[in-house]
Design a protein around this motif. Structure first.
Motif: not given
Length: 458
Positions: A173-175, A233-238, A252-253
């Protein structure tokens, strides 16, 4: 007859005495919790709890369900927890087998000769057995301690499941939140680009100055930078989510943040229900239970150990005679070992065991307080986020109208570019805050689910 009655009375008295000394007593589970463990808003009258809901019924997003399935199958912490269960199971089996006699085969053979005489061959093929009688509860308490350790390993495995499910869900959900913020920022950047072009046209027509164009362009670059920050940030969370799945970094789908559905039946249950759900609370009580049986073992060490032993087999050496074929021989022995000169050591061990039992009790009580705090914080956070939801919707709607109005007024020369700049920036901040509040509401619900022992794998 009187002698028999006297023996029975002595035996009963000895049993009561040993029980009072903490040898045969069994652990009684804790049934009380600190007063006001929850706030009044948290405690409800029934025992239904969202912690009883299976994670597949709680998390309905199909993308998230697939991720959780992968995590439970591949995560190294989960695999380690399963190995710990196997270790504890083997220890429990060993404790159970201690009640049975132990057998050993000890064959011996020899050749004897005297100068000038024929060599003589001797052999002995005995099977020896040893059986310790558990009259004073040493083996029984060791078995109960091993059983508690095994159940604790199961609770630890459940705790790992629950924590992993919550971590995957929060990261997922952070993504979704970052995706939503990225989309808003990109739309804002596009709007600012159009505003820069419009302001440039007004300057060319003599209706705006260079300062207005420069300020608009600078703000546009600032928004562009925030877009790139969000992409990073999205790349790091993935990558973090891939690590939880024990996979190499990859895309990530996923679905969308808004429109996520959760249970509408929000019930946390009464404190005793939480005791049976939360694996960390159960683990703390298992520590207390094991410490209880360690104390029992320390008490039983003051009493003698009785061991029956014997052997049976064939030998061709009987006394000074050598016969062929061999003869069948048997022997039996009962031994009693009573501690005499190490009483000081035994007293010290008992004191240590009692102190550790008190420590385990304090740790269990602290775990209850921690659990109550976690439930309170998660529930209050969820309730506040939910109440703020309507305010953010109304705020964004009002700021959208304000921005549209100031933009039109600027085009007709009735307002300055600074008012447009302020209106657009305020709208962007409100939209980002609205998205963050939506995520916080979901995150609080996930934390509440975990705090109530949710995430059962079975």
């Amino acid at each position: 007859m009187n002698n028999m009655n006297t023996s029975k009375i002595i035996a009963c008295g000895a049993t009561l005495l040993l029980s009072s000394c903490g040898i045969y007593t069994s652990y009684e589970p804790q049934t009380s919790v600190p007063e006001n463990l929850y706030d009044e808003e948290v405690t409800v009258s029934d025992t239904a709890s969202i912690g009883n809901i299976h994670w597949r019924d709680f998390f309905t997003d199909p993308y998230l369900q697939d991720l959780i399935e992968k995590g439970l199958a591949q995560n190294t912490d989960v695999q380690t927890a399963s190995l710990r269960v196997e270790e504890a199971k083997a220890s429990l089996l060993s404790a159970k087998l201690a009640f049975l006699p132990s057998f050993a085969l000890s064959p011996q053979g020899g050749i004897n000769t005297v100068e000038g005489s024929k060599a003589s061959h001797t052999y002995t093929l005995p099977v020896t057995a040893s059986w310790e009688l558990d009259i004073f509860g040493k083996l029984r308490n060791a078995k109960r301690q091993a059983k508690s350790a095994y159940l604790q390993s199961e609770d630890y495995k459940q705790a790992v499941y629950s924590s992993l499910i919550a971590n995957i869900a929060n990261t997922y959900y952070t993504l979704l939140m970052l995706d939503e913020q990225l989309e808003i920022s990109r739309q804002t950047a596009d709007t600012w680009k159009e505003t820069v072009e419009s302001t440039q046209a007004l300057m060319d027509a003599g209706q705006a100055d260079e300062a207005a164009v420069s300020q608009m362009r600078a703000t546009y670059y600032e928004v562009e930078n925030s877009v790139m920050d969000l992409e990073e940030q999205i790349n790091q969370v993935e990558n973090s989510l891939s690590l939880l799945l024990a996979e190499t970094p990859h895309k990530i789908a996923r679905g969308k943040l808004f429109g996520q559905q959760f249970t509408s039946r929000l019930s946390v249950g009464v404190p005793l229900q939480m005791l049976s759900n939360r694996p960390d609370v159960r683990m703390a009580e298992r520590d207390l239970e094991q410490a209880f049986y360690v104390t029992n073992q320390a008490n039983s060490a003051f009493y003698p150990s009785i061991t029956l032993s014997g052997s049976a087999g064939w030998t061709n050496s009987v006394g000074g005679l050598i016969t062929n074929p061999g003869k069948f021989v048997t022997s039996a022995l009962a031994s009693l070992t009573q501690p005499l000169f190490n009483r000081g050591t035994l007293i010290a061990r008992r004191r240590i065991a009692k102190a550790q039992q008190e420590e385990a009790l304090l740790a269990f009580e602290q775990k209850l307080l921690d659990a109550g705090t976690e439930v309170n914080e998660a529930l209050v956070s969820y309730q506040i986020s939910k109440r703020k939801k309507d305010n953010y919707e109304n705020q964004v709607a009002a700021l959208e109208k304000a921005f549209t109005s100031t933009s039109l007024l600027m085009q007709h020369g009735n307002t300055t570019y600074l008012e447009v700049l302020t209106a657009r920036q305020t709208l962007l901040n409100a939209q980002l805050s609205q998205t963050a509040n939506c995520f916080k509401e979901i995150q609080s619900l996930i934390n509440l689910y975990q705090a109530l022992g949710g995430g059962q794998h079975i």
